[in-house]
Enzyme design. Structure first.
Site, PDB file in Angstrom:
ATOM      1  N   TYR A 199      -9.372   3.023  -5.593  1.00 21.13           N
ATOM      2  CA  TYR A 199      -8.328   4.078  -6.095  1.00 21.13           C
ATOM      3  C   TYR A 199      -8.550   4.860  -7.303  1.00 21.13           C
ATOM      4  CZ  TYR A 199      -6.946   2.621  -1.313  1.00 21.13           C
ATOM      5  OH  TYR A 199      -7.038   2.168   0.132  1.00 21.13           O
ATOM      6  N   ASP A 223     -15.865  -0.706   9.030  1.00 21.54           N
ATOM      7  CA  ASP A 223     -16.854  -1.192   7.869  1.00 21.54           C
ATOM      8  C   ASP A 223     -17.694  -2.178   8.074  1.00 21.54           C
ATOM      9  OD1 ASP A 223     -14.853   0.667   6.478  1.00 21.54           O
ATOM     10  OD2 ASP A 223     -13.528  -1.082   5.680  1.00 21.54           O
ATOM     11  N   GLU A 228       0.747  -1.184  -0.043  1.00 24.69           N
ATOM     12  CA  GLU A 228      -0.045  -0.093   0.021  1.00 24.69           C
ATOM     13  C   GLU A 228       0.783   1.293  -0.046  1.00 24.69           C
ATOM     14  OE1 GLU A 228      -3.705  -0.825   2.505  1.00 24.69           O
ATOM     15  OE2 GLU A 228      -2.433  -2.212   3.342  1.00 24.69           O
ATOM     16  N   ARG A 285     -11.919   3.991  10.782  1.00 24.14           N
ATOM     17  CA  ARG A 285     -13.054   3.889   9.920  1.00 24.14           C
ATOM     18  C   ARG A 285     -13.262   2.280  10.056  1.00 24.14           C
ATOM     19  NH1 ARG A 285     -11.029   2.960   4.992  1.00 24.14           N
ATOM     20  NH2 ARG A 285     -11.886   0.993   4.933  1.00 24.14           N
ATOM     21  N   SER A 339      -6.545  -2.244   1.852  1.00 24.85           N
ATOM     22  CA  SER A 339      -6.738  -1.976   0.376  1.00 24.85           C
ATOM     23  C   SER A 339      -6.986  -2.960  -0.543  1.00 24.85           C
ATOM     24  CB  SER A 339      -5.544  -1.295  -0.101  1.00 24.85           C
ATOM     25  OG  SER A 339      -5.314  -0.074   0.598  1.00 24.85           O
ATOM     26  N   GLU A 378     -14.460  -5.030   9.159  1.00 25.00           N
ATOM     27  CA  GLU A 378     -13.080  -4.814   9.706  1.00 25.00           C
ATOM     28  C   GLU A 378     -13.094  -3.424  10.239  1.00 25.00           C
ATOM     29  OE1 GLU A 378     -10.841  -5.706   6.432  1.00 25.00           O
ATOM     30  OE2 GLU A 378     -10.759  -3.758   5.740  1.00 25.00           O
ATOM     31  N   ASN A 431     -10.321  -0.048  10.204  1.00 24.02           N
ATOM     32  CA  ASN A 431      -8.986   0.560   9.781  1.00 24.02           C
ATOM     33  C   ASN A 431      -8.447   1.497  10.677  1.00 24.02           C
ATOM     34  OD1 ASN A 431      -8.896  -0.375   6.872  1.00 24.02           O
ATOM     35  ND2 ASN A 431     -11.044  -0.333   7.625  1.00 24.02           N
ATOM     36  N   GLY A 481      -7.530   5.571   5.043  1.00 28.52           N
ATOM     37  CA  GLY A 481      -7.175   6.677   3.686  1.00 28.52           C
ATOM     38  C   GLY A 481      -7.326   8.172   3.614  1.00 28.52           C
TER      39      GLY A 481
END
Length: 322
Positions: free
Chosen positions: A232, A273, A16, A271, A162, A285, A287, A291
């Site tokens: 992305y 999810d 990443e 974050r 990612s 999950e 994070n 990002g």
């Protein structure tokens, strides 16, 4: 304290690396405090000063000039912002180094970072605490692959982000190839049962012990799953903020996110999810370093909740110093 000075660390050894540099560009553009950049090249060496900025412009860092630890005057910085996505950055390693230095840093600590990075271990903790997760099994490289549920399922490296190394498996004959791909990135893989009619929801949290939750967002896309290119590449995914949900489901998602945040001992930001399938909510999950690219959900969620990008960064630095 006078205006704090920030050291932003980006790049890193993980796959990443490029995403981290994209995130760093956004943070440097919006950071309200004086900030300097250090970039870790893929070989683990460090770039500083103009070399770091050149790597940012090139979107990839060449081999570094300085061995680790770098010849940085750490006392010049009041707080460090580790913006290293994935292994050797989001997994507690850089956090442990900063703890040894005694430097305040943005985001989760060593244990929480390591726990959330490992999809298997974090699921175990969440499930044991009554937070619904998708059925899964963990496999180590070299073990015979026993899967207690039928395809379709997803095969993932346990410690990447990612969507790197993820495969969707429709038939048992595809399992070997999928595991080979996962084991290219990690020695442990997670196999998760695929859900029908799934919707992908995301929520941001900002805070230390007491987190502030953002509106719930939804990611929609045409790909087979939310893979790296879809995440992305501008225009490949549609981000809906707020997500079109009934009030009860939105409240459930936010409450589960806050519960997980406290349970896992997170700090600064995360974050979280979720999957929504057939009326049921599952935590996918967490994070710990989400990002910060122009297409990233975390800053967009808080902007929709009334916290613009520069204010979000200001608060993250202040939370680290606290």
């Amino acid at each position: 304290m006078a205006t704090p000075k920030v050291l932003l660390i980006a790049g890193g050894r993980s796959p990443e690396h490029e995403v981290s540099l994209l995130s760093a560009r956004g943070v440097l553009e919006h950071m309200p405090f004086p900030t300097e950049l250090a970039v870790i090249a893929k070989d683990g060496r460090w770039l500083l000063g103009e070399e770091a900025m050149a790597a940012l412009r090139a979107k990839v860092a060449p081999a570094g000039r300085h061995a680790f630890p770098p010849p940085l005057a750490w006392d010049r910085y009041d707080v460090v912002f580790p913006l290293l996505h994935g292994r050797w950055g989001e997994d507690g390693t850089i956090q442990g180094f900063l703890e040894l230095l005694g430097k305040p840093y943005v985001g989760a600590g060593v244990a929480a970072s390591a726990l959330c990075m490992d999809k298997d271990l974090s699921k175990r903790v969440l499930a044991q605490s009554g937070i619904p997760v998708v059925p899964w099994v963990a496999l180590y490289q070299g073990e015979p692959p026993f899967i207690p549920f039928d395809p379709p399922f997803f095969v993932k490296p346990a410690n990447t982000g990612s969507s790197i190394g993820i495969s969707r498996v429709e038939r048992h004959a595809e399992l070997e190839r999928a595991l080979e791909e996962a084991f290219r990135h990690d020695q442990k893989a997670v196999v998760e049962q695929a859900l029908r009619g799934v919707r992908e929801l995301e929520v941001g949290i900002l805070g230390n012990v007491f987190g502030e939750v953002s509106p719930v967002g939804e990611v929609r896309y045409q790909a087979e799953f939310y893979d790296y290119e879809t995440k992305y590449t501008p225009g490949r995914a549609e981000l809906l903020i707020p997500a079109p949900l009934d009030p009860g489901t939105q409240e459930t998602v936010q409450e589960l996110a806050l519960k997980a945040y406290r349970l896992l001992g997170l700090r600064g930001m995360a974050r979280v999810d979720f999957f929504l399938a057939e009326g049921e909510v599952y935590l996918n999950e967490v994070n710990t370093i989400p990002g910060f690219t122009p297409t990233s959900m975390y800053p967009r969620l808080f902007a929709a909740g009334g916290v613009p990008y520069p204010e979000l960064l200001r608060r993250l630095v202040e939370l680290a110093l606290a």
